[in-house]
Design a protein around this motif. Structure first.
Motif, PDB file in Angstrom:
ATOM      1  N   HIS A  25      37.023  11.539 -66.640  1.00 48.37           N
ATOM      2  CA  HIS A  25      38.402  11.936 -67.745  1.00 48.37           C
ATOM      3  C   HIS A  25      39.499  10.835 -66.450  1.00 48.37           C
ATOM      4  O   HIS A  25      40.756  10.894 -66.327  1.00 48.37           O
ATOM      5  N   VAL A  26      38.925  10.357 -65.326  1.00 46.58           N
ATOM      6  CA  VAL A  26      40.004  10.226 -64.337  1.00 46.58           C
ATOM      7  C   VAL A  26      39.234   8.647 -64.954  1.00 46.58           C
ATOM      8  O   VAL A  26      38.698   7.621 -65.521  1.00 46.58           O
ATOM      9  N   PRO A  27      41.415   7.550 -65.538  1.00 43.62           N
ATOM     10  CA  PRO A  27      41.453   6.239 -65.825  1.00 43.62           C
ATOM     11  C   PRO A  27      40.825   5.358 -65.020  1.00 43.62           C
ATOM     12  O   PRO A  27      40.329   5.805 -63.371  1.00 43.62           O
ATOM     13  N   LEU A  28      40.156   4.085 -65.468  1.00 38.19           N
ATOM     14  CA  LEU A  28      39.648   3.505 -64.681  1.00 38.19           C
ATOM     15  C   LEU A  28      40.380   2.308 -63.988  1.00 38.19           C
ATOM     16  O   LEU A  28      41.278   2.020 -64.282  1.00 38.19           O
ATOM     17  N   ASP A  29      39.954   1.923 -62.406  1.00 40.84           N
ATOM     18  CA  ASP A  29      40.717   2.054 -61.247  1.00 40.84           C
ATOM     19  C   ASP A  29      40.607   0.287 -61.240  1.00 40.84           C
ATOM     20  O   ASP A  29      39.394   0.338 -60.739  1.00 40.84           O
ATOM     21  N   LEU A  61      26.679   2.752 -57.038  1.00 43.42           N
ATOM     22  CA  LEU A  61      28.418   3.227 -56.253  1.00 43.42           C
ATOM     23  C   LEU A  61      28.621   2.435 -57.160  1.00 43.42           C
ATOM     24  O   LEU A  61      30.525   3.043 -57.971  1.00 43.42           O
ATOM     25  N   TYR A  62      28.862   1.422 -57.920  1.00 43.59           N
ATOM     26  CA  TYR A  62      30.122   0.810 -59.037  1.00 43.59           C
ATOM     27  C   TYR A  62      29.728   1.700 -59.766  1.00 43.59           C
ATOM     28  O   TYR A  62      30.963   1.762 -60.992  1.00 43.59           O
ATOM     29  N   THR A  63      29.021   1.955 -61.331  1.00 44.53           N
ATOM     30  CA  THR A  63      28.700   2.719 -61.460  1.00 44.53           C
ATOM     31  C   THR A  63      29.448   4.389 -61.985  1.00 44.53           C
ATOM     32  O   THR A  63      29.445   5.037 -62.846  1.00 44.53           O
ATOM     33  N   GLY A  64      29.578   5.159 -60.304  1.00 45.38           N
ATOM     34  CA  GLY A  64      30.217   5.934 -59.994  1.00 45.38           C
ATOM     35  C   GLY A  64      31.962   6.055 -61.081  1.00 45.38           C
ATOM     36  O   GLY A  64      32.729   6.873 -60.710  1.00 45.38           O
ATOM     37  N   PHE A  65      32.294   3.975 -61.142  1.00 49.33           N
ATOM     38  CA  PHE A  65      33.723   4.483 -61.694  1.00 49.33           C
ATOM     39  C   PHE A  65      33.976   4.525 -62.915  1.00 49.33           C
ATOM     40  O   PHE A  65      34.736   4.950 -63.299  1.00 49.33           O
ATOM     41  N   PHE A  66      32.807   4.926 -63.565  1.00 48.21           N
ATOM     42  CA  PHE A  66      32.763   4.300 -64.917  1.00 48.21           C
ATOM     43  C   PHE A  66      31.847   6.036 -65.536  1.00 48.21           C
ATOM     44  O   PHE A  66      31.043   6.531 -65.077  1.00 48.21           O
ATOM     45  N   PRO A  67      32.725   6.806 -67.121  1.00 45.92           N
ATOM     46  CA  PRO A  67      32.066   7.932 -67.532  1.00 45.92           C
ATOM     47  C   PRO A  67      30.402   7.401 -67.693  1.00 45.92           C
ATOM     48  O   PRO A  67      30.614   6.391 -68.711  1.00 45.92           O
ATOM     49  N   GLY A 120      30.023   7.333 -71.234  1.00 43.14           N
ATOM     50  CA  GLY A 120      29.410   7.270 -72.264  1.00 43.14           C
ATOM     51  C   GLY A 120      29.844   5.309 -71.867  1.00 43.14           C
ATOM     52  O   GLY A 120      29.540   5.152 -73.041  1.00 43.14           O
ATOM     53  N   GLN A 121      30.119   5.188 -71.118  1.00 43.93           N
ATOM     54  CA  GLN A 121      30.446   3.827 -71.180  1.00 43.93           C
ATOM     55  C   GLN A 121      29.695   2.994 -69.793  1.00 43.93           C
ATOM     56  O   GLN A 121      29.283   1.964 -69.420  1.00 43.93           O
ATOM     57  N   MET A 122      27.957   3.956 -69.938  1.00 45.62           N
ATOM     58  CA  MET A 122      27.674   3.022 -68.926  1.00 45.62           C
ATOM     59  C   MET A 122      27.052   1.368 -69.713  1.00 45.62           C
ATOM     60  O   MET A 122      26.361   0.896 -68.364  1.00 45.62           O
ATOM     61  N   THR A 123      26.841   1.666 -70.632  1.00 44.59           N
ATOM     62  CA  THR A 123      25.841   0.386 -71.220  1.00 44.59           C
ATOM     63  C   THR A 123      26.899  -0.499 -70.598  1.00 44.59           C
ATOM     64  O   THR A 123      26.424  -2.350 -70.284  1.00 44.59           O
ATOM     65  N   ARG A 124      28.443  -0.458 -70.924  1.00 40.43           N
ATOM     66  CA  ARG A 124      29.357  -1.588 -70.830  1.00 40.43           C
ATOM     67  C   ARG A 124      29.084  -1.719 -69.363  1.00 40.43           C
ATOM     68  O   ARG A 124      29.321  -2.933 -69.138  1.00 40.43           O
ATOM     69  N   ALA A 125      29.384  -0.626 -68.443  1.00 42.82           N
ATOM     70  CA  ALA A 125      29.688  -1.190 -66.858  1.00 42.82           C
ATOM     71  C   ALA A 125      28.391  -2.112 -66.891  1.00 42.82           C
ATOM     72  O   ALA A 125      28.132  -2.756 -65.716  1.00 42.82           O
ATOM     73  N   ILE A 126      26.791  -1.420 -67.196  1.00 40.37           N
ATOM     74  CA  ILE A 126      25.682  -2.037 -66.606  1.00 40.37           C
ATOM     75  C   ILE A 126      25.938  -3.559 -67.147  1.00 40.37           C
ATOM     76  O   ILE A 126      25.346  -4.304 -66.740  1.00 40.37           O
ATOM     77  N   GLY A 127      25.981  -3.826 -68.404  1.00 40.52           N
ATOM     78  CA  GLY A 127      26.540  -5.484 -69.037  1.00 40.52           C
ATOM     79  C   GLY A 127      27.066  -5.819 -68.151  1.00 40.52           C
ATOM     80  O   GLY A 127      27.232  -7.374 -67.637  1.00 40.52           O
ATOM     81  N   LEU A 128      28.487  -5.241 -67.509  1.00 41.06           N
ATOM     82  CA  LEU A 128      29.685  -6.076 -66.652  1.00 41.06           C
ATOM     83  C   LEU A 128      29.040  -6.407 -65.398  1.00 41.06           C
ATOM     84  O   LEU A 128      29.515  -7.288 -64.548  1.00 41.06           O
ATOM     85  N   LEU A 129      28.399  -5.261 -64.873  1.00 38.39           N
ATOM     86  CA  LEU A 129      27.441  -5.785 -63.845  1.00 38.39           C
ATOM     87  C   LEU A 129      26.546  -6.623 -63.637  1.00 38.39           C
ATOM     88  O   LEU A 129      26.800  -7.624 -62.569  1.00 38.39           O
ATOM     89  N   SER A 130      26.025  -6.864 -64.675  1.00 37.26           N
ATOM     90  CA  SER A 130      24.906  -7.451 -64.814  1.00 37.26           C
ATOM     91  C   SER A 130      25.476  -9.324 -65.185  1.00 37.26           C
ATOM     92  O   SER A 130      24.296  -9.714 -64.545  1.00 37.26           O
ATOM     93  N   PHE A 131      26.422  -9.032 -65.346  1.00 41.50           N
ATOM     94  CA  PHE A 131      27.026 -10.611 -65.729  1.00 41.50           C
ATOM     95  C   PHE A 131      27.456 -11.209 -64.328  1.00 41.50           C
ATOM     96  O   PHE A 131      27.281 -11.955 -64.276  1.00 41.50           O
ATOM     97  N   VAL A 132      28.620  -9.909 -63.596  1.00 43.53           N
ATOM     98  CA  VAL A 132      29.067 -10.579 -62.420  1.00 43.53           C
ATOM     99  C   VAL A 132      27.520 -11.242 -61.527  1.00 43.53           C
ATOM    100  O   VAL A 132      27.271 -11.921 -60.845  1.00 43.53           O
TER     101      VAL A 132
END
Length: 391
Positions: free
Chosen positions: A13-17, A131-137, A139-151
């Motif tokens: 529930h913490v907003p994405l920083d 460490l990186y995925t810890g900033f995402f809930p 439910g957003q894991m696929t999006r988070a991993i997609g962004l990580l893979s993109f970078v």
């Protein structure tokens, strides 16, 4: 511990920083750049020092061997102390030392040792991912991993493109030393990387076995290992050697690898929408078949341009399947156990990174490069069959 449970932790529930996430991603950009800036020229450079195709395979495979041995222990240790950032810093140290070792290596055998040190750096990716995925809930894991893979893909794309040009203009040692310089900058920045500390846990052997034996995790790990086998045996090991036979210079080698990585990077952004529209299984099967085809046709290429186009197709398939598999590996896992689960996943696929180039090198020395490419394509096709049958 149930691997299917949804996390009820407050960080859902913490907003994405965005600033913190952006800083972490920039540091990760440097992490992969330091390890990939010299990758396109490495097999050909080793051949210039007198390496056989088997030794070239060992050289490329040494990177995977270190990860195969260390990724699971790194994940377990990271969960045990509840920390991720120290492993990121240690990764930069190993990446810098390994690149320096490559620049100074007098023989192919010493290149193998130095590349193994770089593999130690890559083994810390377990903790960095968590460490990186810890900033995402969750439910957003696929999006988070997609962004990580993109970078990560952009970093590898920029680094390989630049590395080929650097080697062509200033020599191979300059490309290796560039890796050391990038790692030094990344190390300095890593001390400022924000971290959401997890609860320190001490995984017991029964918990480790329980995590590793989960059918869904085991299945995606094996499929990933097969795709990594083929990718490292072809794109990162013997496609550059084949291109050298066709007359490619160092800049061409960088461009060839960049074509694959560019398509891979684009694909990472398309996993979530394609999976939503078509379903995860068709996307996975199709991506693996595309990768298999791109490898099987390599021996028929007589010019660098069509070879680059086929490599782009393979990179696109690799980007789709690897992003989807990584997201599946951590989805639904207790945040305090994610590093262990990711360690299991990455340790299994690192087997492919090691065994692929090593066995392909032996096959190439005995049956020619074509035999190595056909064997690699066949194993990816096996992975597609597994994905088709998976639940």
């Amino acid at each position: 511990m149930s691997l299917n449970q949804s996390s009820s932790h407050a960080d859902e529930h913490v907003p994405l920083d965005r600033f913190r996430v952006g800083f972490v991603l920039f540091t990760i950009f440097l992490f992969w750049s330091a390890m990939y800036v010299y990758v396109p020229i490495l097999p050909v450079y080793a051949r210039g020092l007198g390496a056989s195709l088997t030794v070239v395979g060992l050289l490329v495979g040494a990177y995977g061997f270190s990860q195969m041995v260390l990724r699971l222990p790194v994940g377990v240790l990271s969960d045990r102390i509840g920390r991720r950032r120290p492993f990121l810093s240690a990764g930069f140290v190993a990446a810098g030392l390994g690149a320096l070792g490559l620049a100074l290596a007098p023989t192919p055998e010493w290149l193998v040792v130095a590349r193994g040190v770089v593999g130690i750096a890559a083994a810390t990716w377990v903790a960095s991912t968590v460490l990186y995925t810890g900033f995402f809930p969750p439910g957003q894991m696929t999006r988070a991993i997609g962004l990580l893979s993109f970078v990560s893909g952009i970093a590898q794309l920029v680094a390989t493109s630049a590395g080929g040009q650097i080697a062509e203009q200033f020599g191979s040692q300059a490309a290796f030393l560039s890796g050391t310089a990038i790692a030094a900058i990344g190390l300095a920045l890593s001390f400022w990387v924000p971290e959401r500390r997890a609860n320190a846990t001490t995984p017991h052997l029964r918990d480790l076995v329980k995590i590793a034996a989960v059918p869904s995790l085991l299945s995606v790990s094996i499929i990933s290992a097969l795709s990594q086998y083929a990718s490292w045996a072809s794109t990162y090991a013997f496609v550059p050697v084949y291109a050298d036979i066709l007359g490619a210079n160092r800049a061409d080698l960088g461009t060839l690898t960049a074509a694959s990585l560019a398509a891979q990077t684009i694909a990472t952004l398309m996993v979530a929408p394609l999976s939503h529209r078509l379903g995860p299984r068709p996307v996975m099967v199709g991506s693996l078949l595309a990768l298999a085809l791109s490898i099987a046709v390599v021996p028929f290429q007589t010019d660098l341009l069509p070879l680059a186009l086929w490599q782009a197709l393979g990179g696109f398939g690799r980007g789709l399947c690897q992003t989807g598999l990584m997201a599946a590996a951590v989805r639904g896992v207790d945040p305090n156990r994610r590093a262990t689960a990711m360690g299991v996943y990455q340790a299994v696929y690192a087997i492919g990174m090691f065994v692929g180039p090593v066995t392909a090198g032996m096959v190439a020395d005995n049956l020619g490069l074509a035999g190595a490419f056909y064997a690699s394509a066949g194993l990816v096709a096996l992975g597609a069959a597994m994905a088709l049958r998976s639940r």
